[in-house]
Design an enzyme around this catalytic site. Structure first.
Site, PDB file in Angstrom:
ATOM      1  N   GLY A  61      32.476   0.611  -2.389  1.00 15.35           N
ATOM      2  CA  GLY A  61      32.374  -0.797  -2.756  1.00 15.35           C
ATOM      3  C   GLY A  61      33.565  -1.665  -2.421  1.00 15.35           C
ATOM      4  CE1 TYR A  64      21.593  -7.418   0.881  1.00 13.66           C
ATOM      5  CE2 TYR A  64      22.771  -7.257   2.946  1.00 13.66           C
ATOM      6  CZ  TYR A  64      22.057  -6.659   1.940  1.00 13.66           C
ATOM      7  OH  TYR A  64      21.809  -5.315   1.991  1.00 13.66           O
ATOM      8  NE  ARG A 119      30.538  -4.078   2.308  1.00  8.76           N
ATOM      9  CZ  ARG A 119      29.307  -4.535   2.536  1.00  8.76           C
ATOM     10  NH1 ARG A 119      29.064  -5.244   3.619  1.00  8.76           N
ATOM     11  NH2 ARG A 119      28.339  -4.315   1.675  1.00  8.76           N
ATOM     12  CD  GLU A 156      29.890   8.348  -3.422  1.00  9.89           C
ATOM     13  OE1 GLU A 156      29.299   9.418  -3.548  1.00  9.89           O
ATOM     14  OE2 GLU A 156      29.480   7.282  -3.903  1.00  9.89           O
ATOM     15  CB  CYS A 161       8.689 -14.601  16.356  1.00  7.17           C
ATOM     16  SG  CYS A 161       8.674 -14.469  18.131  1.00  7.17           S
ATOM     17  CD  GLU A 162      10.042 -13.618  10.643  1.00  7.13           C
ATOM     18  OE1 GLU A 162      10.126 -14.316   9.613  1.00  7.13           O
ATOM     19  OE2 GLU A 162       9.054 -12.948  10.942  1.00  7.13           O
TER      20      GLU A 162
END
Ligand SMILES: *Cc1c(COP(=O)(O)O)cnc(C)c1O
Length: 432
Positions: free
Chosen positions: A249, A335, A294, A291, A362-363
């Site tokens: 984290g 996000y 990122r 752990e 296509c969004e």
């Protein structure tokens, strides 16, 4: 400079990554292209490893959270730096084993591990399984009985801490699909139950309080809470759990708005809190695990795109379209994650205009970012999006039947492909 020591600008005013000219990389390998710097990944691994040595006398283990970016070469590198890996599925487990990671250095996670995944994990000899519910624990015990094995487990605990990016709050009752709650007695109950099972080795406790956290307080609090749980169980049963996994984290820098803590500072601060909490509660300092995902690969990665379209909507915005998008980086559409971008072929130029960088899917929501400051953009420019090493390739898809980009690894001015670009044939491989 920028967000990572892997990045620089050369005499041509081009961005360099790990000493390689980003414009040349784009030419040689094509775009979109993921670039990951090996030196940066190794440096991050070493910071964690050395901190465990320094602040816990080497009594600990760092697991790379492989969901951040899982491929053979990344696992080999992490393994060669002495880290273990955490895996959350059979696919990640397979990849880690195939890359040569010793099974005892793997930690298996998941809130709904299937029977087959548990058989695979126990059968491969993974060092630890982090148990998320009672059915799973009983299943592991039964599988072990059949195989004549014993399995070490940790228990995923909800420590009652909500860690946000900018603040943290203590909550009475946390709502999460992961783990056992403390305040209801659920965590205590499952550990007591585990102690009655013949094939289960009760290793210790685990928590993971969130991601992209920039504050120390929630981590300190979590360590204290877990120490309290170890002490409670010791007082009730006489059994002292020897292991504590504090999860990942730790935040990284995406834009100038992020102000991450240096990992070693975090580890030092938590070690002090943990030492005194253990002393107070009369338990020994546990074997400590972490752990990070990122923070191992995030800032080591950059994605390169080619600008293929510029559209001005007067008084509204300028769209700059690139040849990738949510298919290689779904974090904006998921996000509204913020990224820093620059033009790799004029990387020292002053940013004059905020633009919206759009993908090619296509969004309408398929954006890399809005209000991104860039120098005047021209067709054919190479756009570099920074801090894309984590949760980009691992979350990529073939939406719109777009082949996933290649990943190139740089090191001291050299580059090599570590994941090939998908071919059209790859796209139809499983179609019948
Ligand atoms: C996602 C996750 C991690 C890694 O988180 P980062 O924010 O990438 O460091 C570690 N442990 C668990 C259990 C996770 O789910």
């Amino acid at each position: 400079m920028f967000v990572s020591e892997a990045l620089n600008i050369n005499e041509k005013n081009h961005l360099t990554i790990g000493g390689c000219d980003a414009v040349e990389l784009a030419k040689e390998y094509g775009t979109p292209l993921y670039v990951l710097d090996e030196t940066a990944v190794r440096r991050h691994c070493r910071t964690y490893k050395e901190s465990i040595d320094k602040f816990y006398g080497g009594r600990g283990l760092v697991f790379y959270a492989s969901k951040a970016l899982c491929n053979l070469e990344v696992i080999r590198i992490v393994n060669s730096e002495g880290l273990g890996a955490d895996v959350v599925s059979d696919g990640e487990l397979y990849t880690a084993l195939k890359a040569g990671m010793p099974a005892e250095k793997l930690c298996m996670h998941g809130n709904n591990k299937t029977y087959d995944e548990l058989v695979y994990a126990v059968g491969s000899g993974v060092g630890r399984i982090v148990v998320d519910n009672k059915t799973e624990l009983d299943t592991i015990d039964a599988i072990c009985r059949e195989k004549g094995k014993k399995q070490k487990v940790l228990f995923r605990v909800k420590p009652g801490i909500d860690a946000h990016t900018h603040s943290f709050i203590m909550t009475g009752q946390i709502d999460s699909k992961f783990g056992f709650a403390l305040e209801t007695g659920e965590a205590h109950d499952i550990i007591r139950h585990a102690l009655t099972l013949d094939n289960i080795i009760v290793g210790g406790v685990h928590c993971h309080i969130g991601s992209q956290i920039h504050e120390l307080e929630p981590f300190k609090k979590a360590a204290e809470v877990l120490a309290g749980l170890i002490a409670d169980i010791k007082n009730e049963t006489g059994y002292e759990m020897a292991e504590m996994n504090l999860g990942g984290g730790y935040g990284v820098m995406y834009t100038e708005e992020d102000d991450p803590i240096e990992f070693d500072k975090y580890i030092e601060a938590v070690s002090l809190v943990l030492r005194s909490a253990c002393e107070e509660r009369g338990i020994s300092l546990p074997f400590v695990m972490m752990e990070p995902g990122r923070s191992i690969v995030g800032t080591a990665g950059v994605t390169l795109y080619t600008v293929g379209g510029i559209k001005d909507i007067p008084n509204i915005r300028r769209y700059v379209s690139v040849d990738g998008g949510m298919c290689d980086n779904p974090r904006y559409i998921l996000y509204q994650s913020k990224y820093k971008a620059l033009l790799a072929n004029k990387s020292g130029d002053i940013a004059t205009e905020p633009v919206t960088v759009a993908g090619k899917c296509c969004e309408s929501g398929d954006l890399i970012g809005e209000g991104m400051p860039l120098p005047p953009v021209e067709l054919g420019d190479t756009l570099a999006v920074l801090t894309t090493g984590a949760y980009n390739y691992s979350m990529a898809s073939n939406y719109n039947r777009i082949p996933r980009p290649a990943m190139v690894m740089t090191k001291d001015g050299t580059s090599r492909v570590i994941v090939r670009r998908e071919s059209y044939e790859d796209l139809v491989r499983n179609d019948i």
